[in-house]
Design an enzyme around this catalytic site. Structure first.
Site, mmCIF file in Angstrom:
data_model
loop_
_atom_site.group_PDB
_atom_site.id
_atom_site.type_symbol
_atom_site.label_atom_id
_atom_site.label_comp_id
_atom_site.label_asym_id
_atom_site.label_seq_id
_atom_site.Cartn_x
_atom_site.Cartn_y
_atom_site.Cartn_z
ATOM 1 C CD GLU A 166 56.143 28.802 -96.077
ATOM 2 O OE1 GLU A 166 55.156 29.243 -95.574
ATOM 3 O OE2 GLU A 166 56.283 28.262 -97.208
ATOM 4 C CD GLU A 352 56.356 24.475 -98.455
ATOM 5 O OE1 GLU A 352 55.437 25.141 -98.936
ATOM 6 O OE2 GLU A 352 56.782 24.421 -97.662
HETATM 7 O O1 AZF Z 1 50.315 27.340 -98.976
HETATM 8 C C1 AZF Z 1 50.884 26.358 -99.539
HETATM 9 C C2 AZF Z 1 51.720 25.997 -98.640
HETATM 10 N N1 AZF Z 1 52.843 26.989 -98.384
HETATM 11 N N2 AZF Z 1 54.318 26.803 -97.596
HETATM 12 C C3 AZF Z 1 53.720 26.162 -96.233
HETATM 13 C C4 AZF Z 1 52.857 25.045 -96.311
HETATM 14 O O2 AZF Z 1 52.465 24.518 -94.941
HETATM 15 C C5 AZF Z 1 51.726 25.341 -96.982
HETATM 16 O O3 AZF Z 1 50.663 24.519 -97.105
#
Ligand code: AZF
Length: 447
Positions: A166, A352
């Site tokens: 991300e 995810e």
């Molecule tokens: O907010 C939930 C998830 N989103 N993407 C990155 C993860 O580290 C977060 O926990």
């Protein structure tokens, strides 16, 4: 619609991240990360907690891999803590840190579980932050040294490698909005960070090719469908710029070696000097083997003359998770189909997808039926994308267990396993864990 209707070699897994589950924040030679420092700063974390202990995964990893086995997954996505390997970010290596991930990978393979390793899931070594962190190109060089060491040490057993998790959060959430470590609030800084992270990604892919010809590498992006709140030209324009900001600022450099012109021109009007950086962004465009897609929700926007993007988020009437995110399962199908159409062909993993709900432990049970519905609908929409020819190769539920949800601390629970923070971090399967296990075992269908 059962599991067997998905491709035979489809990976079904769960995902975690080092800072959110490991704990042992200052043990066995691990150095300080920017998240150790940020979480210890008063007022940064909503419930005043830190990842010092988290789920104590560093000591309980065998128990947690046994949970993976119990679930019946065939894959597991995790991240490596850079400061556990290089306590100062570069230079001296911490052998105990390497030993931990060596043992983790060996145990996964012994249990027939395929690792997907993320090199960077936000826990930058603090010493690098003292010298500007990702605004400093020295950090790019340090990242390459870190990546090359892991390629050498684990490349014989780990086939799937993601460079960054991300980059939108690494840059904008952490350096423009200031909600994540290091908590800077400056758009110009965020743009510099995004640029250096994209350059680091491209250079790491190039280095990977030289070190690991048999492996596969990619990047993980959090992507959102962006919809205008009306069919007005202004609202549609708002959606275009918000899509550039949320999605294309990273998709276009990674797949096309350029920034999206619509938003680039906005930033160049603001920061003319930023233009000189763009010549080097094609470095980000090293060919990758897969794209990891993190999907949680969509965004609805309308025109806002006061904002740089001429866009503001609109809260529509909808069912929402405990994070306040709209539950919008068709969005995962929309995103997967769009990526394939506009950036493909490229193998895709849902790296995810999951949800936080107000899970309560009652009589030893957690009856999280909302999470079962959430996952069922997102599995189905992923399948609809596959039916349209999109090469989705796997799906990782976020997350194996409740964990440290960044600025929300432990107040938001995303896990398939409940972690009882009042009873020695005991892991308790939620109803959704039982459901997922039955789905993986072809015992139930998604209807
Ligand atoms: O907010 C939930 C998830 N989103 N993407 C990155 C993860 O580290 C977060 O926990």
């Amino acid at each position: 619609m059962k599991r067997e209707m998905f491709p035979g070699d489809f990976l079904w897994g769960v995902a975690t991240a080092s800072y959110q589950i490991e704990g042992a924040y200052n043990e066995d030679g691990k150095g300080e990360s920017i998240w150790d420092r940020f979480a210890h700063a008063p007022g940064k974390i909503k419930d005043g907690t830190t990842g010092d202990v988290a789920c104590d995964h560093y000591h309980r990893y065998r128990e947690d891999i046994a949970l993976l086995k119990e679930l019946g997954v065939n894959a597991y996505r995790f991240s490596v803590s850079w400061p556990r390997i290089f306590p100062c970010g570069k230079g001296e290596v911490n052998q105990k840190g390497l030993d931990f991930y060596d043992a983790l990978v060996d145990e996964l393979l012994k249990q027939g579980i395929k690792p997907l390793l993320t090199l960077y899931h936000w826990d930058l070594p603090q010493p690098l932050q003292f010298h500007g962190g990702w605004t400093n190109t020295d950090t790019v060089q340090a990242f390459l040294e870190y990546a090359m060491l892991l390629f050498k040490k684990l490349g014989d057993r780990v086939e799937l490698w993601a460079t960054f998790n991300e980059p939108w959060c690494i840059s904008f959430l952490a350096h423009e909005l200031g909600e994540h470590a290091p908590g800077i609030k400056d758009l110009r800084t965020a743009l510099q960070v995004a640029h250096n992270v994209l350059v680091a990604h491209g250079k790491a892919v190039k280095a990977f090719r030289s070190e690991n010809p048999s492996g596969k590498t990619g990047i993980v992006l959090n992507l959102y469908p962006v919809h205008p709140s009306s069919e007005s030209e202004q609202d549609k324009e708002a959606a275009i710029l918000s899509d550039c900001y949320r999605n294309r600022w990273f998709l276009d450099p990674v797949f096309k070696g350029e920034y999206p012109q619509e938003l680039l021109s906005v930033y160049q009007k603001l920061y003319g000097d930023f233009a000189k950086d763009y010549e080097s962004i094609q470095v980000a465009c090293e060919k990758i083997d897969f794209l990891g897609v993190n999907y949680y929700s969509r965004e609805v926007v309308s025109h806002d003359p006061k904002s740089i993007l001429k866009s503001k988020t609109v809260k529509v009437e909808a069912k929402r998770t405990d994070m306040g995110w709209e539950i919008y399962p068709q969005g995962i199908q929309e995103i997967l189909v769009r990526i394939n159409r506009e950036y493909g062909p490229i193998d895709l993993y849902v790296t995810e997808n999951g949800a936080a709900f107000k899970d309560e432990l009652k009589d030893g049970e957690i009856r999280d039926y909302e999470r079962i519905d959430f996952l069922k609908e997102h599995f189905k929409n992923t399948y609809y994308a596959i039916q349209q020819g999109v090469p989705v190769k796997g799906y990782f539920v976020w997350s194996l267990m409740d964990n440290f949800e960044w600025a929300h601390g432990y107040s938001k629970r995303f896990g398939l396993f409940y972690v009882d923070y009042n009873d020695n971090l005991k892991r308790i399967p939620k109803e959704s864990a039982r459901w997922f296990k039955k789905f993986l075992n072809n015992e139930i269908s998604l209807e």
